[in-house]
Design a protein around this motif. Structure first.
Motif, short mmCIF file in Angstrom:
data_model
loop_
_atom_site.label_atom_id
_atom_site.label_comp_id
_atom_site.label_asym_id
_atom_site.label_seq_id
_atom_site.Cartn_x
_atom_site.Cartn_y
_atom_site.Cartn_z
N TRP A 34 118.82 12.75 -78.46
CA TRP A 34 119.40 14.09 -78.60
C TRP A 34 119.67 14.41 -80.07
O TRP A 34 119.34 15.50 -80.55
CB TRP A 34 120.68 14.25 -77.79
CG TRP A 34 121.40 15.50 -78.18
CD1 TRP A 34 122.57 15.61 -78.85
CD2 TRP A 34 120.94 16.84 -77.96
NE1 TRP A 34 122.88 16.92 -79.07
CE2 TRP A 34 121.88 17.70 -78.53
CE3 TRP A 34 119.82 17.39 -77.35
CZ2 TRP A 34 121.75 19.08 -78.50
CZ3 TRP A 34 119.68 18.77 -77.32
CH2 TRP A 34 120.64 19.60 -77.89
N LYS A 35 120.28 13.48 -80.78
CA LYS A 35 120.58 13.74 -82.20
C LYS A 35 119.31 14.06 -82.97
O LYS A 35 119.29 14.96 -83.81
CB LYS A 35 121.29 12.53 -82.82
CG LYS A 35 122.72 12.38 -82.36
CD LYS A 35 123.34 11.11 -82.94
CE LYS A 35 124.74 10.90 -82.43
NZ LYS A 35 125.31 9.62 -82.91
N GLY A 36 118.24 13.33 -82.70
CA GLY A 36 116.96 13.61 -83.36
C GLY A 36 116.39 14.95 -82.93
O GLY A 36 115.88 15.71 -83.76
N MET A 37 116.47 15.25 -81.63
CA MET A 37 115.94 16.52 -81.12
C MET A 37 116.68 17.70 -81.73
O MET A 37 116.07 18.66 -82.19
CB MET A 37 116.04 16.58 -79.60
CG MET A 37 114.96 15.85 -78.87
SD MET A 37 115.11 15.95 -77.06
CE MET A 37 115.40 17.66 -76.74
N VAL A 38 118.00 17.65 -81.72
CA VAL A 38 118.77 18.80 -82.21
C VAL A 38 118.56 18.96 -83.72
O VAL A 38 118.48 20.09 -84.22
CB VAL A 38 120.26 18.71 -81.80
CG1 VAL A 38 121.04 17.73 -82.65
CG2 VAL A 38 120.91 20.08 -81.82
N ALA A 39 118.42 17.85 -84.45
CA ALA A 39 118.17 17.94 -85.89
C ALA A 39 116.81 18.56 -86.19
O ALA A 39 116.68 19.33 -87.14
CB ALA A 39 118.27 16.55 -86.53
N GLU A 40 115.82 18.23 -85.38
CA GLU A 40 114.45 18.70 -85.63
C GLU A 40 114.13 20.04 -84.97
O GLU A 40 113.36 20.83 -85.52
CB GLU A 40 113.45 17.66 -85.12
CG GLU A 40 113.42 16.38 -85.91
CD GLU A 40 112.89 16.58 -87.32
OE1 GLU A 40 111.94 17.35 -87.51
OE2 GLU A 40 113.46 15.96 -88.24
N LEU A 41 114.67 20.30 -83.78
CA LEU A 41 114.24 21.44 -82.99
C LEU A 41 115.20 22.62 -83.01
O LEU A 41 114.80 23.76 -82.77
CB LEU A 41 114.00 21.03 -81.53
CG LEU A 41 112.67 20.36 -81.21
CD1 LEU A 41 112.41 19.10 -81.99
CD2 LEU A 41 112.58 20.06 -79.72
N ASP A 42 116.47 22.39 -83.27
CA ASP A 42 117.49 23.45 -83.21
C ASP A 42 117.48 24.26 -84.50
O ASP A 42 118.31 24.07 -85.39
CB ASP A 42 118.87 22.83 -82.95
CG ASP A 42 119.98 23.85 -82.86
OD1 ASP A 42 119.69 25.04 -82.61
OD2 ASP A 42 121.15 23.45 -83.05
N THR A 43 116.58 25.21 -84.58
CA THR A 43 116.40 25.96 -85.83
C THR A 43 117.54 26.91 -86.14
O THR A 43 117.81 27.19 -87.30
CB THR A 43 115.07 26.74 -85.82
OG1 THR A 43 115.04 27.60 -84.68
CG2 THR A 43 113.88 25.78 -85.78
#
Length: 189
Positions: free
Chosen positions: A65-74
């Motif tokens: 989740w931390k990686g997803m939100v850092a990369e995908l949450d524009t």
């Protein structure tokens, strides 16, 4: 080999996975959804929630989740909407090393949970519990296992599961074995 229009097939698969991640079906993915996803997998295989395997699954999903939100949450609102997910996944799958770094820990944690008897092998019966948790029919779970068991030895390895993740998320070949990761639902394109 049947090649589908890249964006159509990949977007359909991304949308399906977004639907799996959006556990409460509110149209966005947030940290609670990812932890619920982890709990769903843990419960599906019947693992006690306080076991080392469950704790590892929760840890891996938290990091995922931390990686997803850092990369995908524009828009940096702490949530990922369907468009952010599609755009971000297209970018992520374009980098083999980034995709491997993101997917291998999840595949390994799921594989470990599936290996109920700790014999180092994941059988069709063990893996089907995870597929059934995602709404895969028992018949598709059986067929899916055969497709994912690339060497035909009757068990899945971490490498075979990681390969299935990679093929599912990156391949525009509608016939690739990795497309059976969640059964054949996406094949209604």
């Amino acid at each position: 080999m049947t090649i589908a229009p890249q964006n159509d097939l990949l977007d359909h698969k991304f949308d399906m996975c977004f639907g799996h991640a959006d556990q409460n079906k509110d149209g966005v993915v947030d940290a609670a959804d990812i932890l619920t996803f982890a709990a769903r997998v843990i419960a599906a295989v019947g693992e006690p929630f306080d076991s080392p395997k469950s704790v590892e699954m929760l840890r891996v999903c938290e990091n995922w989740w931390k990686g997803m939100v850092a990369e995908l949450d524009t828009d940096k609102d702490g949530k990922i909407d369907p468009e952010e997910y599609r755009v971000g996944m297209r970018r992520l799958v374009g980098s083999a090393s980034s995709f491997e770094a993101a997917s291998r820990p999840v595949a390994t944690a799921i594989w470990s949970l599936c290996d109920r008897d700790d014999d180092g092998e994941v059988t069709a019966a063990e893996f089907s519990a995870v597929q059934l948790a995602f709404g895969t029919t028992p018949e598709n779970a059986r067929l899916g296992f055969k497709k994912l068991d690339l060497d035909g030895d009757g068990s899945l390895s971490v490498d075979e599961l990681t390969s299935a993740f990679r093929d599912f998320y990156t391949s525009t070949d509608i016939d690739t074995n990795g497309n059976w990761l969640f059964g054949a639902d996406f094949q209604t394109v």
